[in-house]
Design a protein around this motif. Structure first.
Motif, short mmCIF file in Angstrom:
data_model
loop_
_atom_site.label_atom_id
_atom_site.label_comp_id
_atom_site.label_asym_id
_atom_site.label_seq_id
_atom_site.Cartn_x
_atom_site.Cartn_y
_atom_site.Cartn_z
N PHE A 165 47.23 44.42 40.10
CA PHE A 165 46.74 44.73 38.75
C PHE A 165 47.25 43.70 37.74
N ASN A 166 48.45 43.18 37.96
CA ASN A 166 48.99 42.18 37.04
C ASN A 166 48.11 40.94 36.99
N GLU A 167 47.51 40.61 38.11
CA GLU A 167 46.62 39.45 38.14
C GLU A 167 45.22 39.82 37.64
N LEU A 168 44.78 41.02 37.97
CA LEU A 168 43.45 41.45 37.54
C LEU A 168 43.30 41.46 36.02
N ILE A 169 44.34 41.91 35.34
CA ILE A 169 44.21 42.11 33.90
C ILE A 169 44.11 40.81 33.11
N VAL A 170 44.55 39.70 33.68
CA VAL A 170 44.50 38.43 32.95
C VAL A 170 43.26 37.61 33.30
N ILE A 171 42.42 38.10 34.20
CA ILE A 171 41.18 37.40 34.52
C ILE A 171 40.28 37.39 33.30
N ASP A 172 39.79 36.20 32.91
CA ASP A 172 39.02 36.12 31.67
C ASP A 172 37.66 35.46 31.84
N ASN A 173 37.24 35.21 33.07
CA ASN A 173 35.89 34.67 33.28
C ASN A 173 35.40 35.05 34.67
N GLU A 174 34.09 34.99 34.87
CA GLU A 174 33.49 35.45 36.12
C GLU A 174 33.92 34.62 37.32
N ALA A 175 34.08 33.31 37.13
CA ALA A 175 34.47 32.45 38.25
C ALA A 175 35.85 32.82 38.77
N THR A 176 36.77 33.05 37.86
CA THR A 176 38.13 33.44 38.26
C THR A 176 38.12 34.82 38.90
N GLY A 177 37.30 35.71 38.35
CA GLY A 177 37.19 37.05 38.93
C GLY A 177 36.66 37.01 40.35
N LYS A 178 35.60 36.25 40.55
CA LYS A 178 35.04 36.13 41.89
C LYS A 178 36.06 35.52 42.84
N ALA A 179 36.76 34.48 42.38
CA ALA A 179 37.75 33.81 43.23
C ALA A 179 38.84 34.79 43.68
N PHE A 180 39.26 35.69 42.77
CA PHE A 180 40.28 36.65 43.15
C PHE A 180 39.79 37.57 44.26
N PHE A 181 38.60 38.14 44.08
CA PHE A 181 38.10 39.10 45.06
C PHE A 181 37.71 38.42 46.38
N LEU A 182 37.44 37.12 46.31
CA LEU A 182 37.21 36.38 47.55
C LEU A 182 38.47 36.33 48.40
#
Length: 249
Positions: A66-83
């Motif tokens: 969750f600490n990493e999820l909350i600082v995601i601020d764009n779709e590319a970074t979000g997708k990269a995390f879930f990848l």
């Protein structure tokens, strides 16, 4: 243990892959990447069978960090995390070696996905499971194919929609996620070791062919999980999700 790690050790032709994070084994991107690479590297090792386990004696895996999820601020970074979870599941799927899961405690979200991606999973009676993603504004999109493959669409939808409920280890066994449920961690370790070493003594060519059979009709998962990571990467930016995640800080 206080420092995050991923380790790989071989004993009696069994390769033990262990991941650990002090925050209930919640998985940040760097640990996921190391776990994926360790599974890939194990392919060329002398290990005949792999065991996937986590460190500590409590939670198996609390899912995404969750600490990493909350600082995601764009779709590319979000997708990269879930990848990160997608890549680990695909590495497990593509491995020619059978992978045994050792689940000593609770599994949430992505942790359920990791357990589902093993070929044979053993757990303790304390290993209750939960898919909490909808309650925080996203959904178990990346892990859904692996979980549904083990427990079926009906059970997957039940867990997903009843997102705040923990399901018992016995429920998980009765519905196909766990093959065995042990009373204690000691009994779990004994069962895991016995099974893994027994399998490691079998014909390696037969084991590899069996692995292929177990994962038939999943050849599209590279593309499928990529698309699912994109969905999650967008949803994590929603105001609902950001506000909900702040409650956990």
């Amino acid at each position: 243990m206080t420092n995050p790690h991923v380790s790989f050790n071989i004993k009696n032709k069994v390769g033990y892959i262990e991941f650990f994070h002090p925050n209930h084994n919640a998985m940040p991107s760097d640990v996921l990447q190391k776990l994926e690479q360790t599974i890939v590297d194990a392919e060329t090792s002398e290990a005949k069978v792999l065991v996937l386990q986590s460190g500590g004696d409590r939670t198996f895996c609390a899912g995404a960090s969750f600490n990493e999820l909350i600082v995601i601020d764009n779709e590319a970074t979000g997708k990269a995390f879930f990848l990160g979870f997608a890549n680990v599941i695909n590495a497990m799927r593509k491995s020619s070696k059978l992978i045994i899961g050792r689940v000593q405690g609770k599994a949430v979200g992505g942790g359920v996905g990791l357990a589902a991606a093993t070929d044979y999973c053993l757990a303790t009676k304390y290993a209750s499971i939960k898919l909490s993603e909808l309650s925080i504004g996203i959904g178990p999109f990346v892990i859904e194919p692996a979980v549904t493959r083990k427990i079926g669409v009906s059970n997957m939808s039940q867990m997903t929609l009843n997102a705040e409920k923990f399901y018992t280890a016995e429920w998980a066994k009765n519905n196909g996620l766990f093959a065995e449920v042990c009373e204690t961690t000691e009994a779990l370790d004994e069962s895991v070791t016995t099974l893994a070493e027994k399998l490691a003594s079998y014909n390696p060519e037969a084991l590899q062919e069996m692995k292929k059979v177990l994962w038939e009709n999943t050849e599209d998962w590279d593309d499928l999980l990529d698309k699912r990571a994109e969905i999650s990467g967008k949803l994590v930016l929603s105001d609902f999700t950001k506000e909900t995640l702040r409650w956990f800080q």
